[in-house]
Design an enzyme around this catalytic site. Structure first.
Site, short mmCIF file in Angstrom:
data_model
loop_
_atom_site.label_atom_id
_atom_site.label_comp_id
_atom_site.label_asym_id
_atom_site.label_seq_id
_atom_site.Cartn_x
_atom_site.Cartn_y
_atom_site.Cartn_z
N HIS A 124 49.29 0.35 12.92
CA HIS A 124 49.88 0.30 11.59
C HIS A 124 49.89 1.68 10.95
CE1 HIS A 124 45.96 -0.17 9.02
NE2 HIS A 124 45.69 0.47 10.13
N HIS B 114 51.07 -5.17 2.79
CA HIS B 114 50.83 -4.39 4.00
C HIS B 114 51.12 -5.22 5.24
CE1 HIS B 114 49.38 -0.97 6.21
NE2 HIS B 114 48.53 -1.71 6.89
N CYS C 136 54.30 1.24 6.11
CA CYS C 136 53.90 0.13 6.99
C CYS C 136 55.08 -0.71 7.47
CB CYS C 136 52.85 -0.74 6.29
SG CYS C 136 53.43 -1.61 4.81
#
Length: 394
Positions: free
Chosen positions: A366, A354, A306
């Protein structure tokens, strides 16, 4: 899973033979071990599908957090290794120069001894390893020429600096070893979490997997609904701001006060043109990565995790972001979710494990998790409460 096996009741008989009391415990243990390996799981002991889903989601999140720790340790290790290499190279060069200075001093001492202008102790002094010897025997300098004194001073200085660099290199090597240990630990943690998650999923029946997919679809539908609501609120807010700006402009035009010449109202939240241009480049890069696999610790070009994706996207816009989510969250200005603009970074969970790249209308690009691919998804994919903050990096 072994923890979910249900063993058969055991008693004082094994294979129909009554056993002595002292042997019963040992035989029972053997029987239990055998049953653990072969017995079918009991429906009463099996976790529910919802429990499995929650456990798997938790494991993926824990793996994500461990991945960011791995990224931080890897970055630290890389920097420390470069520093150690630089220090060792510097020490080697200094040692070479020190040896050359030592040889020059040795030639002076030998010449003085041969001509009788100095006693043998002078040679010992000139070749001494300790700079303190030079200080303690300072009176011997009166026997040396100006050039020889300069050579001694240079030698002592180089010796002191070389010793300092050697100590510095030793300390850096110790730090590097510690960083490598942290890296190894973080890597093992990620692998363990992912392995456990895969084991849980592999034990689901076909029916359970289908039900799990249906649950996931419902979550996605709910996330899409919330994204649409956010998009509507943002559109209404923009319209309100534009209306207020027009009213202020009309009021200014009808007043006798001179214009400030800016053409914009004070307090306007109109997106900065420079930011918008950079954000477009970052988003164009991110869209080009859609479909590439998530791989923990990866920074491209074939795969990403990420924070590796967000870092690479903004690098394409000539903006340097730190490697980890923990640092990226501090690399810009925090804004409310309701004011998020395309290009902003959206961070998730209390542990910041994240991050995604906002593209507008409640959506983001993402790299979700292992087994998934870079994709567009609602920022509410894991519930509204999972959003930690929104940061504008440029």
């Amino acid at each position: 899973m072994a923890s979910h096996r249900k063993s058969r009741p055991t008693g004082p008989r094994v294979a129909g033979i009554r056993t002595p009391a002292l042997a019963t415990a040992a035989l029972t243990s053997v029987a239990l071990l055998s049953q653990t390996a072969t017995a079918a799981p009991s429906d009463d002991d099996r976790p529910s599908l919802e429990e499995v889903e929650k456990k798997v989601d938790d494991l993926y999140r824990q793996a994500g957090s461990a991945t960011e720790k791995y990224n931080a340790a890897k970055e630290k290790t890389t920097k420390q290794r470069k520093r150690v290499d630089t220090l060792l190279d510097d020490v080697a060069k200094r040692t070479q120069r020190l040896n050359e200075a030592r040889e020059e001093l040795g030639s002076y001492a030998s010449a003085q001894y041969r001509t009788g202008s100095a006693i043998p102790e002078t040679a010992t002094f000139l070749l001494a390893d300790s700079p303190q010897d030079y200080v303690d025997r300072n009176h011997l300098l009166s026997r040396l020429t100006g050039r020889q004194k300069d050579a001694v001073d240079d030698y002592v200085t180089q010796q002191s600096e070389t010793m300092h660099k050697r100590r510095e290199a030793t300390e850096s090597l110790a730090t590097l070893t510690e960083s490598q240990s942290d890296l190894k630990t973080a890597k093992a943690t990620v692998q363990r979490k992912l392995s456990t998650a895969r084991e849980l999923l592999s034990e689901l029946t076909a029916e359970e997997k289908a039900r799990l997919a249906a649950i996931e679809r419902k979550k996605q539908e709910e996330a899409a609904r919330k994204a649409a609501e956010l998009a509507q609120r943002q559109a209404e807010e923009r319209e309100r701001q534009e209306r207020a700006a027009r009213q202020e402009s009309d009021a200014s035009a009808g007043s006798s006060q001179p214009s400030d010449g800016t053409g914009a109202s004070s307090g306007s939240t109109t997106p900065d043109a420079s930011y918008g241009s950079k954000a477009e480049k970052a988003l164009a890069f991110a869209r080009a990565q859609i479909g590439k696999p998530y791989v923990w610790g990866a920074t491209g070009p074939g795969s990403y995790d990420c924070s590796g994706l967000t870092q690479a996207a903004w690098k394409a816009a000539s903006v340097t972001l730190p490697r980890t989510t923990y640092d990226q969250v501090n690399a810009g200005t925090t804004v409310p979710v309701s004011q998020a603009q395309p290009g902003d970074l959206v961070f998730f969970y209390d542990d910041l494990s994240h991050v995604g790249l906002y593209i507008g209308n409640g959506m983001m690009i993402h790299a979700p998790k292992p087994g998934a691919y870079v994709r567009e998804e609602s920022i509410f994919y894991d519930g509204e409460s999972s959003i930690h903050s929104v940061v504008r990096p440029a």
